[in-house]
Design a protein around this motif. Structure first.
Motif, PDB file in Angstrom:
ATOM      1  N   CYS A 114      35.830  71.308  65.136  1.00 48.81           N
ATOM      2  CA  CYS A 114      34.682  71.800  64.375  1.00 48.81           C
ATOM      3  C   CYS A 114      34.640  71.061  63.040  1.00 48.81           C
ATOM      4  O   CYS A 114      35.496  70.217  62.770  1.00 48.81           O
ATOM      5  CB  CYS A 114      34.774  73.307  64.160  1.00 48.81           C
ATOM      6  SG  CYS A 114      36.125  73.828  63.096  1.00 48.81           S
ATOM      7  N   HIS A 115      33.664  71.373  62.242  1.00 48.83           N
ATOM      8  CA  HIS A 115      33.539  70.792  60.909  1.00 48.83           C
ATOM      9  C   HIS A 115      33.507  71.915  59.900  1.00 48.83           C
ATOM     10  O   HIS A 115      32.925  72.977  60.151  1.00 48.83           O
ATOM     11  CB  HIS A 115      32.257  69.958  60.795  1.00 48.83           C
ATOM     12  CG  HIS A 115      32.249  68.774  61.698  1.00 48.83           C
ATOM     13  ND1 HIS A 115      32.960  67.631  61.432  1.00 48.83           N
ATOM     14  CD2 HIS A 115      31.643  68.558  62.887  1.00 48.83           C
ATOM     15  CE1 HIS A 115      32.776  66.762  62.413  1.00 48.83           C
ATOM     16  NE2 HIS A 115      31.979  67.316  63.312  1.00 48.83           N
ATOM     17  N   GLY A 116      34.152  71.684  58.751  1.00 47.16           N
ATOM     18  CA  GLY A 116      34.147  72.706  57.719  1.00 47.16           C
ATOM     19  C   GLY A 116      34.843  72.235  56.459  1.00 47.16           C
ATOM     20  O   GLY A 116      35.425  71.156  56.417  1.00 47.16           O
ATOM     21  N   ASP A 117      34.812  73.090  55.452  1.00 42.86           N
ATOM     22  CA  ASP A 117      35.404  72.746  54.162  1.00 42.86           C
ATOM     23  C   ASP A 117      36.835  73.282  54.072  1.00 42.86           C
ATOM     24  O   ASP A 117      37.367  73.862  55.017  1.00 42.86           O
ATOM     25  CB  ASP A 117      34.535  73.276  53.021  1.00 42.86           C
ATOM     26  CG  ASP A 117      34.373  74.790  53.056  1.00 42.86           C
ATOM     27  OD1 ASP A 117      35.041  75.459  53.872  1.00 42.86           O
ATOM     28  OD2 ASP A 117      33.587  75.305  52.258  1.00 42.86           O
ATOM     29  N   LEU A 118      37.448  73.057  52.925  1.00 46.11           N
ATOM     30  CA  LEU A 118      38.832  73.460  52.721  1.00 46.11           C
ATOM     31  C   LEU A 118      39.012  74.974  52.839  1.00 46.11           C
ATOM     32  O   LEU A 118      40.038  75.449  53.328  1.00 46.11           O
ATOM     33  CB  LEU A 118      39.320  72.975  51.350  1.00 46.11           C
ATOM     34  CG  LEU A 118      40.798  73.113  51.058  1.00 46.11           C
ATOM     35  CD1 LEU A 118      41.630  72.372  52.094  1.00 46.11           C
ATOM     36  CD2 LEU A 118      41.112  72.592  49.667  1.00 46.11           C
ATOM     37  N   THR A 119      38.010  75.726  52.441  1.00 47.81           N
ATOM     38  CA  THR A 119      38.080  77.180  52.566  1.00 47.81           C
ATOM     39  C   THR A 119      38.196  77.591  54.033  1.00 47.81           C
ATOM     40  O   THR A 119      39.002  78.466  54.375  1.00 47.81           O
ATOM     41  CB  THR A 119      36.837  77.834  51.926  1.00 47.81           C
ATOM     42  OG1 THR A 119      36.757  77.409  50.571  1.00 47.81           O
ATOM     43  CG2 THR A 119      36.925  79.341  51.987  1.00 47.81           C
TER      44      THR A 119
ATOM     45  N   ALA B 172      37.577  78.959  71.162  1.00 42.18           N
ATOM     46  CA  ALA B 172      36.185  78.695  70.777  1.00 42.18           C
ATOM     47  C   ALA B 172      35.472  80.000  70.405  1.00 42.18           C
ATOM     48  O   ALA B 172      34.725  80.047  69.423  1.00 42.18           O
ATOM     49  CB  ALA B 172      35.448  77.984  71.905  1.00 42.18           C
ATOM     50  N   ASP B 173      35.719  81.076  71.160  1.00 42.38           N
ATOM     51  CA  ASP B 173      35.124  82.373  70.842  1.00 42.38           C
ATOM     52  C   ASP B 173      35.641  82.900  69.501  1.00 42.38           C
ATOM     53  O   ASP B 173      34.882  83.467  68.713  1.00 42.38           O
ATOM     54  CB  ASP B 173      35.414  83.391  71.949  1.00 42.38           C
ATOM     55  CG  ASP B 173      34.662  83.101  73.230  1.00 42.38           C
ATOM     56  OD1 ASP B 173      33.652  82.366  73.173  1.00 42.38           O
ATOM     57  OD2 ASP B 173      35.085  83.603  74.290  1.00 42.38           O
ATOM     58  N   GLU B 174      36.925  82.704  69.247  1.00 44.32           N
ATOM     59  CA  GLU B 174      37.494  83.130  67.969  1.00 44.32           C
ATOM     60  C   GLU B 174      36.849  82.356  66.816  1.00 44.32           C
ATOM     61  O   GLU B 174      36.511  82.935  65.782  1.00 44.32           O
ATOM     62  CB  GLU B 174      39.010  82.918  67.963  1.00 44.32           C
ATOM     63  CG  GLU B 174      39.662  83.366  66.671  1.00 44.32           C
ATOM     64  CD  GLU B 174      41.154  83.138  66.666  1.00 44.32           C
ATOM     65  OE1 GLU B 174      41.898  84.129  66.517  1.00 44.32           O
ATOM     66  OE2 GLU B 174      41.582  81.965  66.783  1.00 44.32           O
ATOM     67  N   LEU B 175      36.657  81.050  67.003  1.00 41.92           N
ATOM     68  CA  LEU B 175      36.013  80.235  65.978  1.00 41.92           C
ATOM     69  C   LEU B 175      34.587  80.722  65.719  1.00 41.92           C
ATOM     70  O   LEU B 175      34.153  80.824  64.570  1.00 41.92           O
ATOM     71  CB  LEU B 175      36.005  78.761  66.397  1.00 41.92           C
ATOM     72  CG  LEU B 175      35.419  77.771  65.420  1.00 41.92           C
ATOM     73  CD1 LEU B 175      36.188  77.766  64.106  1.00 41.92           C
ATOM     74  CD2 LEU B 175      35.403  76.374  66.031  1.00 41.92           C
TER      75      LEU B 175
ATOM     76  N   SER C 213      33.568  83.736  66.091  1.00 41.21           N
ATOM     77  CA  SER C 213      33.665  85.017  65.380  1.00 41.21           C
ATOM     78  C   SER C 213      33.874  84.812  63.881  1.00 41.21           C
ATOM     79  O   SER C 213      33.559  85.691  63.085  1.00 41.21           O
ATOM     80  CB  SER C 213      34.791  85.879  65.962  1.00 41.21           C
ATOM     81  OG  SER C 213      36.057  85.407  65.545  1.00 41.21           O
ATOM     82  N   PHE C 214      34.385  83.637  63.498  1.00 45.29           N
ATOM     83  CA  PHE C 214      34.519  83.283  62.079  1.00 45.29           C
ATOM     84  C   PHE C 214      33.223  82.695  61.534  1.00 45.29           C
ATOM     85  O   PHE C 214      33.145  82.340  60.374  1.00 45.29           O
ATOM     86  CB  PHE C 214      35.649  82.286  61.867  1.00 45.29           C
ATOM     87  CG  PHE C 214      37.031  82.830  62.124  1.00 45.29           C
ATOM     88  CD1 PHE C 214      37.362  84.133  61.796  1.00 45.29           C
ATOM     89  CD2 PHE C 214      38.001  82.029  62.691  1.00 45.29           C
ATOM     90  CE1 PHE C 214      38.632  84.625  62.032  1.00 45.29           C
ATOM     91  CE2 PHE C 214      39.283  82.507  62.921  1.00 45.29           C
ATOM     92  CZ  PHE C 214      39.603  83.815  62.589  1.00 45.29           C
ATOM     93  N   GLY C 215      32.209  82.550  62.399  1.00 43.00           N
ATOM     94  CA  GLY C 215      30.906  82.064  61.951  1.00 43.00           C
ATOM     95  C   GLY C 215      30.719  80.567  62.028  1.00 43.00           C
ATOM     96  O   GLY C 215      29.816  80.029  61.391  1.00 43.00           O
ATOM     97  N   HIS C 216      31.533  79.881  62.830  1.00 35.98           N
ATOM     98  CA  HIS C 216      31.421  78.426  62.962  1.00 35.98           C
ATOM     99  C   HIS C 216      31.354  78.037  64.437  1.00 35.98           C
ATOM    100  O   HIS C 216      32.070  78.599  65.264  1.00 35.98           O
ATOM    101  CB  HIS C 216      32.596  77.728  62.289  1.00 35.98           C
ATOM    102  CG  HIS C 216      32.584  77.900  60.804  1.00 35.98           C
ATOM    103  ND1 HIS C 216      31.875  77.073  59.990  1.00 35.98           N
ATOM    104  CD2 HIS C 216      33.151  78.829  60.006  1.00 35.98           C
ATOM    105  CE1 HIS C 216      32.026  77.469  58.746  1.00 35.98           C
ATOM    106  NE2 HIS C 216      32.795  78.546  58.727  1.00 35.98           N
ATOM    107  N   GLU C 217      30.514  77.066  64.725  1.00 32.50           N
ATOM    108  CA  GLU C 217      30.313  76.615  66.106  1.00 32.50           C
ATOM    109  C   GLU C 217      31.217  75.417  66.394  1.00 32.50           C
ATOM    110  O   GLU C 217      31.266  74.474  65.606  1.00 32.50           O
ATOM    111  CB  GLU C 217      28.840  76.230  66.294  1.00 32.50           C
ATOM    112  CG  GLU C 217      28.435  76.033  67.733  1.00 32.50           C
ATOM    113  CD  GLU C 217      28.538  77.315  68.558  1.00 32.50           C
ATOM    114  OE1 GLU C 217      28.799  77.183  69.774  1.00 32.50           O
ATOM    115  OE2 GLU C 217      28.361  78.419  68.026  1.00 32.50           O
ATOM    116  N   PRO C 218      31.943  75.425  67.513  1.00 30.59           N
ATOM    117  CA  PRO C 218      32.756  74.260  67.871  1.00 30.59           C
ATOM    118  C   PRO C 218      31.879  73.055  68.204  1.00 30.59           C
ATOM    119  O   PRO C 218      30.807  73.208  68.790  1.00 30.59           O
ATOM    120  CB  PRO C 218      33.540  74.715  69.101  1.00 30.59           C
ATOM    121  CG  PRO C 218      33.029  76.046  69.478  1.00 30.59           C
ATOM    122  CD  PRO C 218      32.075  76.520  68.452  1.00 30.59           C
TER     123      PRO C 218
END
Length: 71
Positions: free
Chosen positions: A41-46, A21-24, A26-31
């Protein structure tokens, strides 16, 4: 397809979920969900491609394709 919002499940070794979760983050996305076996989490193909290439903790990057009722 690139901008579609997907539900993403990252699996990890049992007990590594907080580090994942901390690594996620650090990528700028919240679990959206955290449990002992992984993180969602939610996100796009990128984001999916980035997690697949750059995550050091996730064992698998899974994408929810479809849900259905089983009665």
């Amino acid at each position: 397809m690139l901008t579609k919002n997907h539900t993403i499940r990252l699996t990890c070794a049992q007990g590594q979920h907080e580090m994942l979760a901390d690594e996620l983050r650090s990528f700028g996305h919240e679990p959206t969900q955290i449990d002992r076996s992984g993180v969602e989490c939610h996100g796009d193909l990128t984001l999916i491609m980035k997690l697949n290439l750059e995550s050091r903790i996730a064992m698998r990057v899974l994408v929810l394709i479809r849900t259905f009722d089983c009665t």
